[in-house]
Design a protein around this motif. Structure first.
Motif, short mmCIF file in Angstrom:
data_model
loop_
_atom_site.label_atom_id
_atom_site.label_comp_id
_atom_site.label_asym_id
_atom_site.label_seq_id
_atom_site.Cartn_x
_atom_site.Cartn_y
_atom_site.Cartn_z
N GLN A 26 3.46 0.20 2.94
CA GLN A 26 3.18 -0.40 3.92
C GLN A 26 3.39 -1.57 3.07
O GLN A 26 2.89 -1.71 2.25
CB GLN A 26 1.70 -0.71 4.21
CG GLN A 26 1.94 -1.24 6.40
CD GLN A 26 0.29 -0.26 6.59
OE1 GLN A 26 -0.24 -0.58 6.19
NE2 GLN A 26 0.16 -0.57 7.76
N ILE A 27 4.19 -2.29 3.67
CA ILE A 27 3.77 -4.05 2.86
C ILE A 27 3.81 -4.97 4.03
O ILE A 27 4.12 -5.03 4.91
CB ILE A 27 5.79 -4.77 2.86
CG1 ILE A 27 6.54 -2.78 2.26
CG2 ILE A 27 5.90 -5.93 2.43
CD1 ILE A 27 7.68 -3.02 1.99
N LEU A 28 2.87 -5.61 3.18
CA LEU A 28 1.95 -6.69 4.24
C LEU A 28 1.77 -8.30 3.53
O LEU A 28 2.39 -7.96 2.25
CB LEU A 28 0.36 -6.28 4.38
CG LEU A 28 0.40 -5.15 4.54
CD1 LEU A 28 -1.09 -4.42 3.78
CD2 LEU A 28 0.43 -4.78 6.41
N GLY A 29 1.87 -9.08 4.22
CA GLY A 29 1.16 -10.31 3.69
C GLY A 29 2.18 -11.63 4.85
O GLY A 29 2.38 -11.81 5.86
N PHE A 40 4.31 -13.85 4.30
CA PHE A 40 5.70 -14.16 3.99
C PHE A 40 6.27 -14.88 5.33
O PHE A 40 5.44 -13.73 6.99
CB PHE A 40 6.68 -13.40 3.27
CG PHE A 40 6.55 -11.71 3.49
CD1 PHE A 40 7.17 -11.50 4.84
CD2 PHE A 40 5.43 -11.01 3.36
CE1 PHE A 40 7.19 -9.59 5.04
CE2 PHE A 40 5.58 -9.74 3.22
CZ PHE A 40 5.81 -8.98 4.74
N PHE A 41 7.52 -14.86 5.71
CA PHE A 41 7.95 -14.93 6.75
C PHE A 41 9.34 -13.54 7.03
O PHE A 41 10.24 -13.96 5.71
CB PHE A 41 8.76 -15.92 7.20
CG PHE A 41 7.59 -16.83 7.22
CD1 PHE A 41 6.78 -17.37 8.58
CD2 PHE A 41 6.62 -17.73 6.48
CE1 PHE A 41 6.21 -18.08 9.31
CE2 PHE A 41 5.73 -18.88 6.58
CZ PHE A 41 5.31 -18.16 7.83
N LEU A 42 10.02 -13.56 7.05
CA LEU A 42 11.46 -12.26 7.74
C LEU A 42 11.56 -12.22 8.98
O LEU A 42 10.96 -11.69 9.67
CB LEU A 42 10.65 -11.05 7.05
CG LEU A 42 11.39 -9.72 6.80
CD1 LEU A 42 11.08 -9.16 5.25
CD2 LEU A 42 11.57 -8.23 8.01
N HIS A 43 13.05 -12.43 9.04
CA HIS A 43 13.41 -12.37 10.99
C HIS A 43 14.56 -11.48 10.73
O HIS A 43 15.52 -11.07 9.88
CB HIS A 43 14.65 -14.09 10.64
CG HIS A 43 13.03 -15.04 11.11
ND1 HIS A 43 12.45 -15.65 11.44
CD2 HIS A 43 12.60 -15.79 9.52
CE1 HIS A 43 11.43 -16.20 11.28
NE2 HIS A 43 12.00 -16.96 9.93
N GLU A 68 16.64 -12.20 7.31
CA GLU A 68 16.64 -13.42 6.58
C GLU A 68 15.26 -13.74 5.91
O GLU A 68 13.75 -13.76 6.47
CB GLU A 68 16.80 -14.53 7.48
CG GLU A 68 16.64 -16.45 6.78
CD GLU A 68 16.72 -17.09 6.88
OE1 GLU A 68 17.10 -18.21 6.75
OE2 GLU A 68 17.48 -17.07 7.97
N GLU A 110 10.77 -10.46 12.83
CA GLU A 110 10.15 -9.10 12.33
C GLU A 110 10.24 -8.39 12.48
O GLU A 110 9.45 -7.57 11.05
CB GLU A 110 9.19 -10.41 13.40
CG GLU A 110 8.67 -11.72 12.59
CD GLU A 110 9.71 -12.54 13.09
OE1 GLU A 110 10.93 -12.08 14.18
OE2 GLU A 110 9.26 -13.63 13.34
N SER A 111 10.70 -7.28 13.34
CA SER A 111 10.74 -5.75 13.74
C SER A 111 11.13 -5.45 12.37
O SER A 111 11.64 -3.90 11.95
CB SER A 111 11.48 -5.35 14.32
OG SER A 111 12.93 -5.85 14.42
N LYS A 148 1.26 -0.59 -0.05
CA LYS A 148 -0.10 0.07 -0.66
C LYS A 148 0.87 1.26 0.09
O LYS A 148 1.70 1.02 0.73
CB LYS A 148 -1.25 -0.31 1.05
CG LYS A 148 -2.11 -1.31 1.16
CD LYS A 148 -2.98 -0.89 2.63
CE LYS A 148 -3.80 -2.79 2.43
NZ LYS A 148 -4.53 -1.76 3.63
N GLU A 196 10.51 -0.80 4.96
CA GLU A 196 10.07 0.32 4.36
C GLU A 196 10.06 1.94 4.39
O GLU A 196 10.06 2.65 3.62
CB GLU A 196 8.19 0.41 5.13
CG GLU A 196 7.73 -1.07 4.78
CD GLU A 196 6.96 -1.35 5.88
OE1 GLU A 196 5.41 -2.64 6.19
OE2 GLU A 196 6.63 -0.74 7.33
N LEU A 237 10.87 -5.19 9.42
CA LEU A 237 10.78 -4.50 8.03
C LEU A 237 10.28 -3.30 7.96
O LEU A 237 9.98 -2.80 6.49
CB LEU A 237 9.13 -5.65 8.10
CG LEU A 237 7.88 -5.63 7.10
CD1 LEU A 237 8.93 -5.79 6.14
CD2 LEU A 237 6.96 -6.64 6.81
N SER A 238 9.98 -2.77 9.49
CA SER A 238 10.10 -1.07 9.34
C SER A 238 10.88 -0.61 8.97
O SER A 238 10.97 0.66 8.09
CB SER A 238 9.69 -0.91 10.41
OG SER A 238 10.92 -1.06 11.61
#
Lengths: 94, 248
Positions: A29-32, A34-37, A75, A39-40, A18, A46, A42-43
């Motif tokens: 904003q990236i949503l979904g 998926f997995f991302l390590h 990851e 987690e924090s 979005k 963005e 992702l921001s």
């Protein structure tokens, strides 16, 4: 302007982007599923995309994401810098 | 290392998610042994993945009218409807050096315990990367993993009974999710234990317990007072809050 795009990564997960933009990306904003390590982080991805030109190429956006991934030892599973970049482009209606 | 097994227990969504985090913290601080827990959800609930939007994935209004809870998980992955008595959920929480470094490899190890459990009741299941377990090509178990402070947390559900109508009415399933696999409906991609074997939930739990503990030194245990205190704190300050559940 605002845009939303949803993209199923081949062999991976679903990514939604979005975005609010004018000449540059103002909010994203990236949503979904998926997995991302970790987690924090992702921001961080963005944040790195805010302020880039809305007419950036897929390669330029992917490189920006890749730089954040590399420098923060992130990851990604089920999603890639390239697939997020493609979804960003789909969300930015040009 | 000796495992602690927390036997099947039923709690609400917020307590269930907070318990996983409290145990993970205790293990990171070397105050708890590696732990396997089994649990169910009462009331039924929807959990969404860490990176999902609650409003995009869940029909919140309908959840409220059905009395169904909704919670964001610490782990990634997709939205899951946890029907009351419709599934058994497990969590494996342990120092990450007890598992392969690769995420997919470690999924394979723990999902293998689910596969072993299902084999005990005569159901032939297979691990399907990234994070699914399939029976005859249909998903019977979804799993999600995170690693934090040197601790691995993997939780997953094993579907016992399937209420597709209720699942469809609560989850917003996108066309993209389905079209990628050229599958027309959730019924064609999801299955349950009862769809293959008419066994009781108790029998399924026993089988999973055997699958998870096979070849391991373990004892049944309970949460420490510190873990319970942390769980209650996390319920209030994280998992029940609008800030957490609607942060995306």
């Amino acid at each position: 302007m605002e845009g939303v795009a949803r993209h199923k990564v081949s062999g991976g997960k679903l990514v939604t982007v979005k975005v609010s933009y004018s000449e540059k990306i103002e909010r994203i904003q990236i949503l979904g599923d998926f997995f991302l390590h970790p987690e924090s982080s992702l921001s961080l991805i963005e944040q790195a995309l805010i302020g880039i030109s809305a007419s950036s190429t897929s390669e330029e956006i992917a490189q920006k994401i890749f730089d954040v991934v590399k420098s923060n030892s992130i990851e990604m599973i089920g999603v890639t810098p390239e697939s997020i970049a493609q979804t960003v482009l789909m969300a930015v209606k040009r | 290392m000796k495992w602690r097994v927390l036997p099947l227990a039923t709690h609400d969504a917020f307590y269930n998610m907070a318990t996983d985090e409290a145990i993970s913290d205790a293990i990171a601080e070397k105050k708890a042994p590696p732990t396997i827990r089994f649990y169910q959800w009462k009331p039924g609930a929807v959990s969404i993945g860490h990176f999902q939007s609650m409003n995009d994935e869940v029909n919140v209004g309908r959840c409220k009218s059905f009395g169904i809870d909704y919670v964001r998980r610490k782990t990634g992955g997709g939205a899951v409807y946890h029907a009351e008595n419709g599934e058994i959920t497990y969590s494996v929480i342990a120092p990450e050096d007890m598992f392969p470094k690769g995420i997919i490899e470690s999924y394979k190890v723990i999902c293998g315990w689910v596969v072993d459990g299902l084999a005990e009741v005569g159901i032939g299941a297979q691990f399907a990367p990234i994070n699914d377990i399939l029976v005859s090509g249909k998903k019977i178990s979804g799993n999600a993993q995170t690693r934090r402070r040197g601790t691995l947390l993997q939780h997953g559900t094993i579907l016992y009974d399937l209420n597709v109508e209720r699942m469809f009415s609560i989850l917003k399933i996108t066309n993209e999710k389905i079209s990628d696999k050229m599958i027309k409906s959730v019924e064609e991609r999801v299955t349950s234990v009862l769809g293959h074997k008419k066994i009781s939930e108790e029998k399924l739990y026993e089988a999973l317990l055997n699958g998870f503990t096979k070849g391991k030194e373990f004892e049944f245990g309970k949460l420490s007072p510190e873990e319970i205190e942390k769980t209650n704190m996390l319920v209030k300050t994280v998992y029940k809050t609008q800030e957490w559940n609607f942060m995306r």
